[in-house]
Design a protein around this motif. Structure first.
Motif, PDB file in Angstrom:
ATOM      1  N   VAL A  37       0.868  -1.179   0.000  1.00 45.38           N
ATOM      2  CA  VAL A  37       0.000   0.000   0.000  1.00 45.38           C
ATOM      3  C   VAL A  37       0.901   1.224   0.000  1.00 45.38           C
ATOM      4  O   VAL A  37       1.920   1.227   0.684  1.00 45.38           O
ATOM      5  N   GLN A  39       1.249   5.723  -0.016  1.00 49.38           N
ATOM      6  CA  GLN A  39       0.599   6.963   0.399  1.00 49.38           C
ATOM      7  C   GLN A  39       1.439   8.146  -0.044  1.00 49.38           C
ATOM      8  O   GLN A  39       2.471   8.449   0.575  1.00 49.38           O
ATOM      9  N   TYR A  94       4.110   1.040   2.126  1.00 52.36           N
ATOM     10  CA  TYR A  94       3.911   0.143   3.260  1.00 52.36           C
ATOM     11  C   TYR A  94       3.710  -1.288   2.764  1.00 52.36           C
ATOM     12  O   TYR A  94       3.024  -1.506   1.752  1.00 52.36           O
ATOM     13  N   TRP A 115       1.035  -3.962   9.697  1.00 51.80           N
ATOM     14  CA  TRP A 115       1.639  -3.064   8.728  1.00 51.80           C
ATOM     15  C   TRP A 115       3.108  -2.836   9.075  1.00 51.80           C
ATOM     16  O   TRP A 115       3.477  -2.826  10.247  1.00 51.80           O
ATOM     17  N   GLY A 116       3.913  -2.630   8.056  1.00 51.02           N
ATOM     18  CA  GLY A 116       5.262  -2.164   8.297  1.00 51.02           C
ATOM     19  C   GLY A 116       5.267  -0.682   8.638  1.00 51.02           C
ATOM     20  O   GLY A 116       4.219  -0.013   8.586  1.00 51.02           O
ATOM     21  N   ARG A 117       6.428  -0.168   8.964  1.00 46.73           N
ATOM     22  CA  ARG A 117       6.546   1.255   9.344  1.00 46.73           C
ATOM     23  C   ARG A 117       6.545   2.177   8.133  1.00 46.73           C
ATOM     24  O   ARG A 117       6.369   3.378   8.262  1.00 46.73           O
ATOM     25  N   GLY A 118       6.757   1.579   6.965  1.00 44.58           N
ATOM     26  CA  GLY A 118       6.737   2.373   5.750  1.00 44.58           C
ATOM     27  C   GLY A 118       8.120   2.907   5.394  1.00 44.58           C
ATOM     28  O   GLY A 118       8.963   3.132   6.263  1.00 44.58           O
TER      29      GLY A 118
ATOM     30  N   SER B  42       2.190   4.335  10.755  1.00 51.70           N
ATOM     31  CA  SER B  42       1.478   3.415   9.872  1.00 51.70           C
ATOM     32  C   SER B  42       0.010   3.349  10.257  1.00 51.70           C
ATOM     33  O   SER B  42      -0.348   3.630  11.397  1.00 51.70           O
ATOM     34  N   PRO B  43      -0.838   2.964   9.334  1.00 52.02           N
ATOM     35  CA  PRO B  43      -2.252   2.738   9.687  1.00 52.02           C
ATOM     36  C   PRO B  43      -2.376   1.608  10.713  1.00 52.02           C
ATOM     37  O   PRO B  43      -1.574   0.670  10.728  1.00 52.02           O
TER      38      PRO B  43
END
Lengths: 125, 106
Positions: A37, A39, A94, A115-118, B42-43
């Motif tokens: 995902v 953003q 992410y 989720w990962g930290r991005g 993060s979400p």
């Protein structure tokens, strides 16, 4: 506690291919579907696709021609390749784990529980 | 292609109830989940399967999807609940996110 960690180059030149990897800290990567995902800065979430250990994949139709996802069970990692990038691909990317199943009516009851930290990927020359 | 519509922003005073809506065609035929995202983070999943809360999510978070719209309700909103909230569904095996709602608690 399973953790996801994205890794990537940070900066990619226009027209090149963006490559990212997500490492899964524990557990078998073969048990779940795995997604990416992204953003863009100041904007909302955009799903890129998912992959499964069987080789099954499904991509966002708007990006399908440029996206490839794969999974490496030996390393407990999965990856994303996005080709022909432009500035519009600048975003935090992410990785996420998909949970859920189909209900008795065949309706997907799926959600992203981890989720990962991005990682921020900037497309610039 | 399928679309989900959320209000860009919602404001509440501390202790009040916040309602964040999510609209989409035949939304009642799908399962809705909700994510909370704080700045730089993060979400985090706060509601799945329309109404269920994951472990660790406070009871003040609840969801409904009796038709259109689906609603995320935060009862007795706190300053720590200030964040962006996204609804999400699956349509034809693809993921659809709403545009997000910025919740302000002040």
């Amino acid at each position: 506690q399973v953790q996801l960690q994205e890794s990537g180059p940070g900066l990619v030149k226009p027209s090149e291919t963006l490559s990212l990897t997500c490492s899964v800290s524990s557990g078998s990567i073969s048990t779940y579907y795995w997604s990416w995902v992204r953003q863009p800065p100041g904007k909302g979430l955009e799903w890129l696709g998912y992959t499964y250990y069987s080789g099954s994949t499904n991509y966002n139709p708007s990006l399908k021609s440029r996206v490839t996802m794969s999974l490496d069970t030996s390393k407990n990692q999965f990856s994303l390749k996005l080709s022909s990038v432009t500035a519009a691909d600048t975003a935090v990317y992410y990785c996420a784990r998909r949970q859920g199943y189909y209900d008795s009516s065949g309706i997907p009851l799926w959600y992203f529980d981890l989720w990962g930290r991005g990682t921020l990927i900037t497309v610039s020359s | 292609s399928y679309e989900l519509t959320q209000p860009p922003s919602v404001s509440v005073s501390p202790g009040q109830t916040a309602y964040i809506t999510c609209s989409g065609d035949r939304l009642g035929d799908k399962y809705v989940c909700w994510y909370q995202q704080k700045p730089g983070q993060s979400p985090v999943l706060v509601i799945y399967q329309d109404t269920k809360r994951p472990s660790g999510i406070p009871e003040r978070f609840s969801g409904s999807n009796s038709g259109n719209p689906a609603t995320l309700t935060i009862s007795g909103a706190q300053a720590m609940d200030e964040a962006d909230y996204y609804c999400q569904v699956w349509d034809s095996s693809t993921v659809i996110f709403g545009g997000g709602t910025k919740l302000t608690v002040l």
